[in-house]
Design an enzyme around this catalytic site. Structure first.
Site, PDB file in Angstrom:
ATOM      1  N   ALA A   1       0.676  -1.306   0.072  1.00 45.76           N
ATOM      2  CA  ALA A   1      -0.038  -0.039  -0.127  1.00 45.76           C
ATOM      3  C   ALA A   1       0.889   1.381  -0.160  1.00 45.76           C
ATOM      4  O   ALA A   1       0.338   2.404  -0.417  1.00 45.76           O
ATOM      5  CB  ALA A   1      -1.132   0.125   1.245  1.00 45.76           C
TER       6      ALA A   1
ATOM      7  N   THR B   1       0.821   5.631  -1.616  1.00 45.46           N
ATOM      8  CA  THR B   1       0.058   6.859  -0.708  1.00 45.46           C
ATOM      9  C   THR B   1       0.382   7.980  -1.560  1.00 45.46           C
ATOM     10  O   THR B   1      -0.187   8.988  -1.061  1.00 45.46           O
ATOM     11  CB  THR B   1       0.586   6.692   0.532  1.00 45.46           C
ATOM     12  OG1 THR B   1       2.230   6.790   0.441  1.00 45.46           O
ATOM     13  CG2 THR B   1       0.205   5.664   1.318  1.00 45.46           C
TER      14      THR B   1
ATOM     15  N   ARG C   1      -2.976   1.171   7.529  1.00 46.28           N
ATOM     16  CA  ARG C   1      -3.290   1.866   8.903  1.00 46.28           C
ATOM     17  C   ARG C   1      -3.455   3.295   9.095  1.00 46.28           C
ATOM     18  O   ARG C   1      -3.816   3.947  10.041  1.00 46.28           O
ATOM     19  CB  ARG C   1      -1.834   1.380   9.489  1.00 46.28           C
ATOM     20  CG  ARG C   1      -1.665   0.003   9.741  1.00 46.28           C
ATOM     21  CD  ARG C   1      -0.201  -0.329  10.104  1.00 46.28           C
ATOM     22  NE  ARG C   1      -0.405  -2.111  10.283  1.00 46.28           N
ATOM     23  CZ  ARG C   1      -0.540  -2.761   9.355  1.00 46.28           C
ATOM     24  NH1 ARG C   1      -0.235  -2.352   7.962  1.00 46.28           N
ATOM     25  NH2 ARG C   1      -0.464  -4.051   9.363  1.00 46.28           N
TER      26      ARG C   1
ATOM     27  N   GLN D   1       0.614  -6.211  -3.576  1.00 40.16           N
ATOM     28  CA  GLN D   1      -0.650  -6.633  -2.456  1.00 40.16           C
ATOM     29  C   GLN D   1      -1.692  -5.684  -2.965  1.00 40.16           C
ATOM     30  O   GLN D   1      -2.765  -5.876  -2.386  1.00 40.16           O
ATOM     31  CB  GLN D   1      -0.222  -6.448  -1.303  1.00 40.16           C
ATOM     32  CG  GLN D   1       1.053  -7.432  -0.785  1.00 40.16           C
ATOM     33  CD  GLN D   1       1.505  -6.865   0.406  1.00 40.16           C
ATOM     34  OE1 GLN D   1       1.192  -7.147   1.693  1.00 40.16           O
ATOM     35  NE2 GLN D   1       2.666  -6.305   0.612  1.00 40.16           N
TER      36      GLN D   1
ATOM     37  N   ASP E   1      -5.141  -1.435  -6.667  1.00 37.65           N
ATOM     38  CA  ASP E   1      -5.670  -0.116  -7.205  1.00 37.65           C
ATOM     39  C   ASP E   1      -5.399  -0.176  -8.733  1.00 37.65           C
ATOM     40  O   ASP E   1      -5.763   0.918  -9.593  1.00 37.65           O
ATOM     41  CB  ASP E   1      -5.110   0.943  -6.539  1.00 37.65           C
ATOM     42  CG  ASP E   1      -3.576   0.776  -6.613  1.00 37.65           C
ATOM     43  OD1 ASP E   1      -2.833   0.151  -7.425  1.00 37.65           O
ATOM     44  OD2 ASP E   1      -2.710   1.380  -5.372  1.00 37.65           O
TER      45      ASP E   1
ATOM     46  N   HIS F   1      -3.650 -10.228  -4.140  1.00 34.98           N
ATOM     47  CA  HIS F   1      -4.913  -9.961  -3.379  1.00 34.98           C
ATOM     48  C   HIS F   1      -6.242  -9.467  -4.493  1.00 34.98           C
ATOM     49  O   HIS F   1      -7.091  -8.589  -4.110  1.00 34.98           O
ATOM     50  CB  HIS F   1      -4.775  -8.629  -2.030  1.00 34.98           C
ATOM     51  CG  HIS F   1      -3.855  -9.167  -1.299  1.00 34.98           C
ATOM     52  ND1 HIS F   1      -3.211  -8.204  -0.230  1.00 34.98           N
ATOM     53  CD2 HIS F   1      -3.430 -10.414  -0.933  1.00 34.98           C
ATOM     54  CE1 HIS F   1      -2.609  -9.002   0.512  1.00 34.98           C
ATOM     55  NE2 HIS F   1      -2.773 -10.213   0.143  1.00 34.98           N
TER      56      HIS F   1
ATOM     57  N   CYS G   1     -17.719 -13.079 -11.814  1.00 33.26           N
ATOM     58  CA  CYS G   1     -18.998 -13.750 -11.610  1.00 33.26           C
ATOM     59  C   CYS G   1     -18.210 -14.986 -10.587  1.00 33.26           C
ATOM     60  O   CYS G   1     -17.288 -15.541 -11.054  1.00 33.26           O
ATOM     61  CB  CYS G   1     -19.816 -14.574 -12.767  1.00 33.26           C
ATOM     62  SG  CYS G   1     -21.034 -15.792 -12.051  1.00 33.26           S
TER      63      CYS G   1
ATOM     64  N   SER H   1       4.534  -3.190   4.997  1.00 31.93           N
ATOM     65  CA  SER H   1       4.752  -3.475   6.312  1.00 31.93           C
ATOM     66  C   SER H   1       5.435  -4.893   6.706  1.00 31.93           C
ATOM     67  O   SER H   1       5.928  -5.162   7.567  1.00 31.93           O
ATOM     68  CB  SER H   1       3.676  -3.238   7.328  1.00 31.93           C
ATOM     69  OG  SER H   1       2.704  -3.704   6.756  1.00 31.93           O
TER      70      SER H   1
ATOM     71  N   ILE I   1       9.277   6.811  -0.838  1.00 28.21           N
ATOM     72  CA  ILE I   1       9.361   6.028  -2.075  1.00 28.21           C
ATOM     73  C   ILE I   1       9.573   6.808  -3.236  1.00 28.21           C
ATOM     74  O   ILE I   1      10.770   6.392  -3.831  1.00 28.21           O
ATOM     75  CB  ILE I   1       8.118   5.082  -2.263  1.00 28.21           C
ATOM     76  CG1 ILE I   1       8.138   3.927  -1.174  1.00 28.21           C
ATOM     77  CG2 ILE I   1       8.060   4.279  -3.471  1.00 28.21           C
ATOM     78  CD1 ILE I   1       6.605   3.328  -1.032  1.00 28.21           C
TER      79      ILE I   1
HETATM   80  P1  NAD Z   1       0.403  -1.825   5.035  1.00 29.09           P
HETATM   81  O1  NAD Z   1      -0.464  -0.517   5.252  1.00 29.09           O
HETATM   82  O2  NAD Z   1       0.622  -2.654   5.917  1.00 29.09           O
HETATM   83  O3  NAD Z   1       2.064  -0.921   4.906  1.00 29.09           O
HETATM   84  C1  NAD Z   1       2.261   0.231   4.070  1.00 29.09           C
HETATM   85  C2  NAD Z   1       3.655   0.270   4.561  1.00 29.09           C
HETATM   86  O4  NAD Z   1       4.315   1.540   3.631  1.00 29.09           O
HETATM   87  C3  NAD Z   1       3.868   1.023   5.824  1.00 29.09           C
HETATM   88  O5  NAD Z   1       4.944   0.356   6.693  1.00 29.09           O
HETATM   89  C4  NAD Z   1       4.228   2.758   5.895  1.00 29.09           C
HETATM   90  O6  NAD Z   1       5.043   3.052   6.633  1.00 29.09           O
HETATM   91  C5  NAD Z   1       4.870   2.639   4.169  1.00 29.09           C
HETATM   92  N1  NAD Z   1       4.632   3.848   3.591  1.00 29.09           N
HETATM   93  C6  NAD Z   1       3.416   4.421   3.563  1.00 29.09           C
HETATM   94  N2  NAD Z   1       3.717   5.593   2.641  1.00 29.09           N
HETATM   95  C7  NAD Z   1       5.143   5.459   2.045  1.00 29.09           C
HETATM   96  C8  NAD Z   1       5.728   6.329   1.479  1.00 29.09           C
HETATM   97  N3  NAD Z   1       5.144   7.360   0.749  1.00 29.09           N
HETATM   98  N4  NAD Z   1       6.993   6.164   1.141  1.00 29.09           N
HETATM   99  C9  NAD Z   1       7.540   5.206   2.125  1.00 29.09           C
HETATM  100  N5  NAD Z   1       6.854   4.182   2.745  1.00 29.09           N
HETATM  101  C10 NAD Z   1       5.418   4.571   2.818  1.00 29.09           C
HETATM  102  O7  NAD Z   1       0.472  -2.122   3.560  1.00 29.09           O
HETATM  103  P2  NAD Z   1       0.698  -3.388   3.011  1.00 29.09           P
HETATM  104  O8  NAD Z   1       1.681  -4.262   3.639  1.00 29.09           O
HETATM  105  O9  NAD Z   1       0.505  -3.557   1.633  1.00 29.09           O
HETATM  106  O10 NAD Z   1      -0.588  -4.386   3.617  1.00 29.09           O
HETATM  107  C11 NAD Z   1      -2.111  -3.739   3.509  1.00 29.09           C
HETATM  108  C12 NAD Z   1      -3.094  -4.701   2.899  1.00 29.09           C
HETATM  109  O11 NAD Z   1      -4.086  -3.690   2.621  1.00 29.09           O
HETATM  110  C13 NAD Z   1      -2.663  -5.369   1.644  1.00 29.09           C
HETATM  111  O12 NAD Z   1      -3.217  -6.363   1.741  1.00 29.09           O
HETATM  112  C14 NAD Z   1      -3.231  -4.501   0.337  1.00 29.09           C
HETATM  113  O13 NAD Z   1      -3.921  -5.224  -0.464  1.00 29.09           O
HETATM  114  C15 NAD Z   1      -4.433  -3.613   1.272  1.00 29.09           C
HETATM  115  N6  NAD Z   1      -4.374  -2.131   0.669  1.00 29.09           N
HETATM  116  C16 NAD Z   1      -4.238  -1.768  -0.594  1.00 29.09           C
HETATM  117  C17 NAD Z   1      -4.130  -0.415  -1.073  1.00 29.09           C
HETATM  118  C18 NAD Z   1      -4.148  -0.071  -2.479  1.00 29.09           C
HETATM  119  O14 NAD Z   1      -4.351  -0.950  -3.296  1.00 29.09           O
HETATM  120  N7  NAD Z   1      -3.579   1.051  -2.693  1.00 29.09           N
HETATM  121  C19 NAD Z   1      -4.438   0.701   0.198  1.00 29.09           C
HETATM  122  C20 NAD Z   1      -4.480   0.059   1.337  1.00 29.09           C
HETATM  123  C21 NAD Z   1      -4.474  -1.259   1.669  1.00 29.09           C
END
Ligand code: NAD
Length: 240
Positions: A21, A25, A33, A98, A101, A118, A126, A193, A235
């Site tokens: 995720a 961001t 989170r 994961q 989007d 995911h 369907c 994470s 990132i």
């Molecule tokens: P997570 O939220 O557990 O971890 C995201 C990590 O990214 C965190 O440790 C955070 O510190 C870091 N982070 C956030 N923005 C950052 C940036 N700009 N630069 C550097 N680091 C940054 O996410 P996960 O490990 O992917 O697990 C969450 C679950 O939720 C997954 O299963 C996913 O499918 C789902 N999810 C998906 C989306 C999406 O599709 N964009 C968004 C939220 C959650």
């Protein structure tokens, strides 16, 4: 790109990338989170409840349309574009994500080179015959009938292509992700994470084959001490 990561990439033959995720961001999609994000506002609807209850399906569709409206406004960022370049250079066969989007595809990575463990929120399937439906089509059906969409071919329950809690992971996609992790000599985890399983097992598959591990994330992860390179920061700056 950060010079230490550029050096590791330069030295490597085959590269695997896992994103979470955090890579989205900077496009404006909150990670798992963050307070106020779409994920934190809603009670989780599990797969069993979705399949058993029309009320749950209607509620899930309302959220999907909400998410679709948000996703329609976001664009890939510097992180997605850097990964797209890495794939275009040819040593990274596919990106494992994961995320649901669709932003890796929008950044120019061909569909067959994005391994979505995911699923994907940008279309629906369907649950009986697997036929693909577009979200706009599902919305039109629901608005016309007031009922959750049914498959246009077999009448089965249609569900967004996201893997729900309580639903089986897409086996073929995960098996492909494991093969990519085992077949690389550099594994880069970006914006995850590394706590959500089974995605978090992928670096372990890689490390078993003495692969080098690099982690790019804002916060520390439990895998940091196993990594050859840990870059804590944004990132876009580190990869761009
Ligand atoms: P997570 O939220 O557990 O971890 C995201 C990590 O990214 C965190 O440790 C955070 O510190 C870091 N982070 C956030 N923005 C950052 C940036 N700009 N630069 C550097 N680091 C940054 O996410 P996960 O490990 O992917 O697990 C969450 C679950 O939720 C997954 O299963 C996913 O499918 C789902 N999810 C998906 C989306 C999406 O599709 N964009 C968004 C939220 C959650």
């Amino acid at each position: 790109m950060h010079p230490a990561l550029a050096r590791l990439i330069e030295e490597s033959g085959t590269i695997a990338v896992l994103t979470g995720a955090g890579i989205s961001t900077e496009s404006g999609i909150p990670d798992f989170r963050s307070p106020g994000g779409i994920w934190s506002r809603y009670r989780i609807i599990e797969y069993g409840e979705f399949m058993a209850s029309e009320t749950a399906r209607l509620e899930d569709w309302r959220r999907r349309f909400d998410m679709e409206d948000q996703l329609g406004q976001v664009r890939p960022n510097r992180g997605h574009l850097a990964i797209a370049r890495l794939l275009a250079e040819g040593r990274c066969p596919a990106v494992i994500t994961q995320n649901i989007d669709g932003l890796h595809q929008e950044s120019g990575v061909p569909d067959d080179k994005v391994v979505e463990i995911h699923g994907n929120a940008r279309h629906a399937l369907c649950t009986r015959c697997g036929l693909r439906h577009e979200i706009a089509e599902c919305r039109a059906m629901l608005e016309k009938t007031g009922r959750p969409p049914a498959c246009r071919a077999c009448g089965g329950i249609v569900k967004s292509a996201v893997v729900m809690f309580g639903q089986m992971m897409p086996e073929a996609a995960f098996a492909r992700a494991v093969r990519l992790a085992e077949g690389c000599d550099l594994f880069i985890a970006v914006g995850t994470s590394l706590v959500v399983h089974p995605a978090a097992s992928l670096p372990i598959h890689a490390l078993r084959n003495h692969t080098r591990l690099a982690i790019v994330n804002r916060e520390p992860t439990e895998f940091d001490e196993l990594a050859e390179l840990v870059l804590n920061g944004e990132i876009g700056e580190l990869l761009g």
